[in-house]
Design a protein around this motif. Structure first.
Motif, PDB file in Angstrom:
ATOM      1  N   SER A  33       2.380   7.101 -11.907  1.00 41.26           N
ATOM      2  CA  SER A  33       2.882   7.940 -10.829  1.00 41.26           C
ATOM      3  C   SER A  33       1.813   8.988 -10.507  1.00 41.26           C
ATOM      4  CB  SER A  33       4.182   8.622 -11.252  1.00 41.26           C
ATOM      5  OG  SER A  33       3.948   9.498 -12.347  1.00 41.26           O
ATOM      6  N   LEU A 188      -1.591   5.100  -0.860  1.00 41.75           N
ATOM      7  CA  LEU A 188      -0.254   4.802  -0.342  1.00 41.75           C
ATOM      8  C   LEU A 188      -0.276   4.585   1.169  1.00 41.75           C
ATOM      9  CD1 LEU A 188       2.009   7.313  -2.339  1.00 41.75           C
ATOM     10  CD2 LEU A 188       1.612   4.885  -2.795  1.00 41.75           C
ATOM     11  N   ASP A 191      -1.822   1.255   1.973  1.00 44.22           N
ATOM     12  CA  ASP A 191      -0.862   0.185   1.686  1.00 44.22           C
ATOM     13  C   ASP A 191       0.182   0.085   2.797  1.00 44.22           C
ATOM     14  OD1 ASP A 191       0.199  -1.790  -0.349  1.00 44.22           O
ATOM     15  OD2 ASP A 191       1.947  -0.473  -0.158  1.00 44.22           O
ATOM     16  N   ARG A 192       0.641   1.226   3.297  1.00 42.69           N
ATOM     17  CA  ARG A 192       1.595   1.221   4.412  1.00 42.69           C
ATOM     18  C   ARG A 192       0.943   0.625   5.667  1.00 42.69           C
ATOM     19  NH1 ARG A 192       5.992   4.204   6.094  1.00 42.69           N
ATOM     20  NH2 ARG A 192       6.652   3.946   3.916  1.00 42.69           N
ATOM     21  N   LYS A 195       1.034  -3.097   5.502  1.00 42.65           N
ATOM     22  CA  LYS A 195       2.368  -3.631   5.784  1.00 42.65           C
ATOM     23  C   LYS A 195       2.658  -3.637   7.281  1.00 42.65           C
ATOM     24  CE  LYS A 195       4.350  -2.317   1.319  1.00 42.65           C
ATOM     25  NZ  LYS A 195       5.338  -1.470   0.603  1.00 42.65           N
ATOM     26  N   THR A 266      -2.125   0.295 -10.906  1.00 45.92           N
ATOM     27  CA  THR A 266      -1.108   0.142  -9.871  1.00 45.92           C
ATOM     28  C   THR A 266      -0.356   1.457  -9.744  1.00 45.92           C
ATOM     29  OG1 THR A 266       0.526  -0.707 -11.469  1.00 45.92           O
ATOM     30  CG2 THR A 266      -0.846  -2.327 -10.315  1.00 45.92           C
ATOM     31  N   LYS A 268       2.977   3.721  -9.118  1.00 49.27           N
ATOM     32  CA  LYS A 268       4.426   3.682  -9.339  1.00 49.27           C
ATOM     33  C   LYS A 268       5.179   4.336  -8.181  1.00 49.27           C
ATOM     34  CE  LYS A 268       5.643   4.572 -13.510  1.00 49.27           C
ATOM     35  NZ  LYS A 268       5.940   5.293 -14.774  1.00 49.27           N
ATOM     36  N   ASP A 269       4.659   5.452  -7.676  1.00 45.95           N
ATOM     37  CA  ASP A 269       5.343   6.172  -6.591  1.00 45.95           C
ATOM     38  C   ASP A 269       5.147   5.454  -5.256  1.00 45.95           C
ATOM     39  OD1 ASP A 269       6.207   8.080  -8.359  1.00 45.95           O
ATOM     40  OD2 ASP A 269       4.540   9.460  -7.967  1.00 45.95           O
ATOM     41  N   LYS A 270       6.107   5.638  -4.376  1.00 47.25           N
ATOM     42  CA  LYS A 270       6.051   5.078  -3.027  1.00 47.25           C
ATOM     43  C   LYS A 270       6.097   6.224  -2.022  1.00 47.25           C
ATOM     44  CE  LYS A 270       6.253   1.012  -4.905  1.00 47.25           C
ATOM     45  NZ  LYS A 270       5.023   0.186  -5.014  1.00 47.25           N
ATOM     46  N   LEU A 271       5.721   5.893  -0.790  1.00 48.55           N
ATOM     47  CA  LEU A 271       5.778   6.920   0.253  1.00 48.55           C
ATOM     48  C   LEU A 271       7.198   7.432   0.457  1.00 48.55           C
ATOM     49  CD1 LEU A 271       3.302   5.633   2.988  1.00 48.55           C
ATOM     50  CD2 LEU A 271       3.119   7.727   1.641  1.00 48.55           C
ATOM     51  N   GLU A 272       8.166   6.544   0.243  1.00 50.46           N
ATOM     52  CA  GLU A 272       9.559   6.947   0.411  1.00 50.46           C
ATOM     53  C   GLU A 272       9.975   7.992  -0.618  1.00 50.46           C
ATOM     54  OE1 GLU A 272       8.454   3.922   0.218  1.00 50.46           O
ATOM     55  OE2 GLU A 272       8.730   3.153   2.266  1.00 50.46           O
ATOM     56  N   ASP A 273       9.262   8.055  -1.750  1.00 52.54           N
ATOM     57  CA  ASP A 273       9.605   9.019  -2.798  1.00 52.54           C
ATOM     58  C   ASP A 273       9.066  10.412  -2.507  1.00 52.54           C
ATOM     59  OD1 ASP A 273      10.741   6.880  -4.164  1.00 52.54           O
ATOM     60  OD2 ASP A 273       8.866   6.412  -5.223  1.00 52.54           O
TER      61      ASP A 273
END
Length: 475
Positions: A33, A188, A191-192, A195, A266, A268-273
């Protein structure tokens, strides 16, 4: 010769292959994270590690300074063999006194004549040696400071220096925290972006297939297929570029963490977090005039002023006398024969007090004091300027944060509108009331909206970090 070269090449190949097989591969994967990455940087980042070593060095400096005030005991030993014994000219007062006694006693010489006068040249100087050929000296000296103003100030300054190194360590950790957080956000966001590109590519691929099928049936022209194919190829190329940049961003993150760039990492945290808007900027925050006390840079500058003031005190203490306790015990051996050198010893011991009173130094001390006074004034000016600089930085960070949030929200709305425009353009094109140019333009508009959204997202995340740093919230 060729056979020898071939044999050597085969040997080297086998050696390297064996070495590669013996080296265990590192297949460990770190799933971190943001806080995990920051904690890893605290332990492995070189600047943080060096700052920690500086703290350790400062602790040793304090101990060194403390040792100056403790008794200083030293031993000495020497041996001397005079190949040519030094001599001095000494007044010959013995010969005239002897002749005067002989005259008074009316003593006769070898010729049976009474001595009546002192011979010419009986006085003057004679060569005398005060040294023995062989000399040995053994001794122990003691020196203990009883009072020294420079030492007292220096001892206090060493503790302040340790405090400065500890604050420098805190600053290094904050810098590492900021750098790692921004690098984490960059990964992050990349990565977005991939997508979003994948979604656009999948949507555009379906449109390409439909257009090709319609062209085969004669419903659309070849130029329509070429136009949308160019757009599709550009989008695929853009994705490949972003994928390569994502690898580079991962390496940058690992570099900021102090992790070898070939390690597997890798996130652990995502943009949504991440709640970008959990950093409110209200009137109380804007009107806070004492926030700079929370900044480590201001604390470092204050400590630097304190060190300069202590240096000024040290310069002034040079006008004061110093008092020390001194002592010595020694034993000496002297003789003209080496075999008898250590038969007789001559010991000596003394204790005393040494007082050093500065009287006149040609104006050196007073000018050193004046220079230190100027240094103190300059450091105070720097502290005042830093306060204004931090206030300006906080205002800039606050405005950038507000602007970043507004731009991000606006880009989100534009992204939604661009998707709706593309949908309508496709429907019109399928119903025969629109052209392929409209679809292409709508697709280009969506790509542009996505790119601006990605840039706005990263800018908003960075402005959030800068705002936290500006108001001293990162510890």
């Amino acid at each position: 010769m060729k056979y020898l070269l071939f044999t050597a090449a085969v040997f080297c190949a086998v050696t390297f292959k064996s070495y590669g097989q013996d080296a265990p591969p590192n297949n460990q994967t770190y799933n971190f994270s943001i806080q995990d990455c920051i904690n890893y940087a605290y332990e492995h980042q070189s600047s943080v590690a060096n700052a920690g070593l500086d703290v350790k060095s400062a602790e040793y400096k304090v101990k060194e300074t403390t040792g100056i005030g403790l008794p200083q005991i030293n031993g000495t030993a020497s041996f001397q063999d005079y190949l040519k014994i030094p001599q001095i000219l000494f007044p010959n007062f013995i010969t005239p006194a002897v002749y005067q006694t002989l005259i008074d006693e009316k003593v006769k010489d070898g010729n049976n004549q009474t001595i009546t006068k002192i011979p010419d040249g009986a006085g003057g100087y004679q060569s005398v040696s005060l040294q023995q050929k062989y000399n040995t000296n053994l001794g122990i000296t003691l020196n203990q400071i009883l009072f020294d103003g420079s030492y007292l100030v220096g001892f206090k300054a060493s503790r302040t220096y340790k405090e400065l190194s500890q604050k420098s360590l805190t600053r290094s950790k904050i810098d590492a925290n900021v750098a790692v957080t921004k690098a984490y956000y960059q990964v992050l966001v990349s990565d977005r972006q991939i997508k979003l590109l994948d979604a656009n590519i999948a949507q555009l691929k379906q449109q390409v297939d439909q257009t090709v099928a319609q062209n085969k049936q004669g419903f659309v022209e070849k130029i329509d297929v070429d136009r949308i194919s160019v757009q599709y190829n550009n989008l695929v190329t853009n994705r490949e570029n972003v994928v390569r940049l994502l690898v580079l961003n991962y390496q940058m993150l690992k570099f900021q963490m102090g992790m070898p760039v070939n390690e597997n990492l890798t996130l652990k945290d995502k943009l949504e977090d991440i709640n970008i808007e959990n950093n409110p900027v209200d009137e109380d925050t804007a009107s806070d005039t004492s926030f700079y006390h929370k900044r480590i840079e201001y604390s470092l500058s204050e400590t630097n002023v304190k060190l300069n003031e202590l240096d000024l005190k040290r310069r002034k203490s040079a006008f004061l006398p110093s008092l020390s306790l001194i002592g010595n015990t020694a034993i000496a051996f002297q003789d003209n024969s080496f075999s008898k050198l250590y038969n007789t010893s001559y010991p000596s011991t003394y204790f005393g007090i040494s007082l050093n009173v500065p009287i006149f130094s040609g104006g050196q001390r007073i000018n050193q004091v004046r220079q230190s006074q100027i240094t103190v004034l300059k450091s105070k000016n720097d502290l005042y300027n830093l306060k204004n600089q931090l206030s300006l930085q906080a205002s800039q960070a606050r405005i950038n944060y507000v602007n970043g949030l507004q731009s991000l929200n606006n880009q989100k709305r534009n992204q939604t509108l661009a998707q709706e425009v593309l949908h309508v353009a496709k429907v019109k094109y399928q119903q025969g009331v629109g052209s392929s140019i409209e679809v292409t333009q709508a697709q280009t508009g969506l790509e542009d909206a996505d790119n601006k959204y990605i840039q706005g997202l990263y800018d908003a995340l960075v402005s959030k970090v800068d705002l936290d740093q500006a108001y001293g919230r990162i510890k």
